[in-house]
Design a protein around this motif. Structure first.
Motif, short mmCIF file in Angstrom:
data_model
loop_
_atom_site.label_atom_id
_atom_site.label_comp_id
_atom_site.label_asym_id
_atom_site.label_seq_id
_atom_site.Cartn_x
_atom_site.Cartn_y
_atom_site.Cartn_z
N HIS A 95 3.46 4.18 5.04
CA HIS A 95 2.74 2.97 5.45
C HIS A 95 1.24 3.18 5.28
O HIS A 95 0.45 2.99 6.22
CB HIS A 95 3.10 2.56 6.88
N GLY A 96 0.86 3.63 4.09
CA GLY A 96 -0.56 3.84 3.78
C GLY A 96 -1.18 5.00 4.54
O GLY A 96 -2.37 5.00 4.79
N ASP A 154 6.73 -2.30 2.06
CA ASP A 154 6.33 -2.09 3.45
C ASP A 154 6.05 -3.38 4.20
O ASP A 154 5.99 -3.39 5.42
CB ASP A 154 5.10 -1.18 3.52
N SER A 168 7.95 6.19 2.27
CA SER A 168 6.75 5.45 2.66
C SER A 168 6.05 6.17 3.79
O SER A 168 6.69 6.78 4.65
CB SER A 168 7.12 4.03 3.12
#
Length: 192
Positions: free
Chosen positions: A100-101, A114, A98
């Protein structure tokens, strides 16, 4: 890699995550941990804002912490691995990466997404860090303080003698108590 990425990676390394785990287990050991105190611990270990914990979040985190404690109390690597394997099987999702964007460097996660609840995040991130420590060191990740008046867990560090206490303060308190008991019963405590 930018200095921001290096700073993030340092704050979220395996060892930093394991230290955060021990600190959270200790603050969550209280009968009624204060959400503000738990949030302060998260902040101290680099968790990003907002950290808005409810009493329900903290109660669920406390239950997760209770599941993690036996990994610290394990007698050997086999026992620690058994605890962690059970937790990984029963309480975590598949390993995924990840960012987180795009807000953080890529890193592994074992929670389901997330936006997982705090307790799932605590259990998954802690299992991952403690698993890597057992793998790397071939011993339990830490221990439980030997002082009867303390319930704290701690990380094992280095290759020196095995630690029995979470802090010098607990070790000193127990040495002083043993010394006083020995003198109260008329023993000098000296080897002759």
């Amino acid at each position: 890699m930018s200095s921001h990425s290096n700073d993030w990676s340092t704050r979220h390394s395996v060892l930093a995550t394991a230290r955060r785990t021990a600190a959270l287990l200790n603050v969550l050991a209280d009968e009624r941990p204060d959400p503000a105190g738990v949030a302060d611990t998260l902040r101290a270990y680099g968790e990003a804002e907002p950290i808005d914990l409810t009493t329900g979040d903290v109660a669920a985190m406390r239950a997760a912490a209770a599941l993690l404690r036996p990994a610290f109390a394990a007698e050997d690597a086999d026992a620690a691995a058994a605890v962690l394997n059970r937790l990984l099987k029963d309480h975590t999702g598949p390993l995924r990466l990840s960012s987180h964007g795009g807000g953080t460097p890529w890193h592994p996660h074992l929670d389901h997404d997330d936006e997982a609840p705090w307790d799932e995040w605590l259990l998954a991130s802690s299992c991952m860090a403690l698993t890597v420590l057992v793998w790397d060191r071939q011993r339990p990740p830490g221990g439980t303080c030997a002082s009867p008046s303390c319930r704290n867990v701690f990380l094992a560090q280095g290759s020196g003698p095995e630690r029995r206490y979470c802090s010098r303060r607990c070790a000193t308190r127990e040495r002083v108590a043993a010394h006083r008991r020995a003198h109260a019963t008329g023993q000098s405590g000296e080897v002759t």
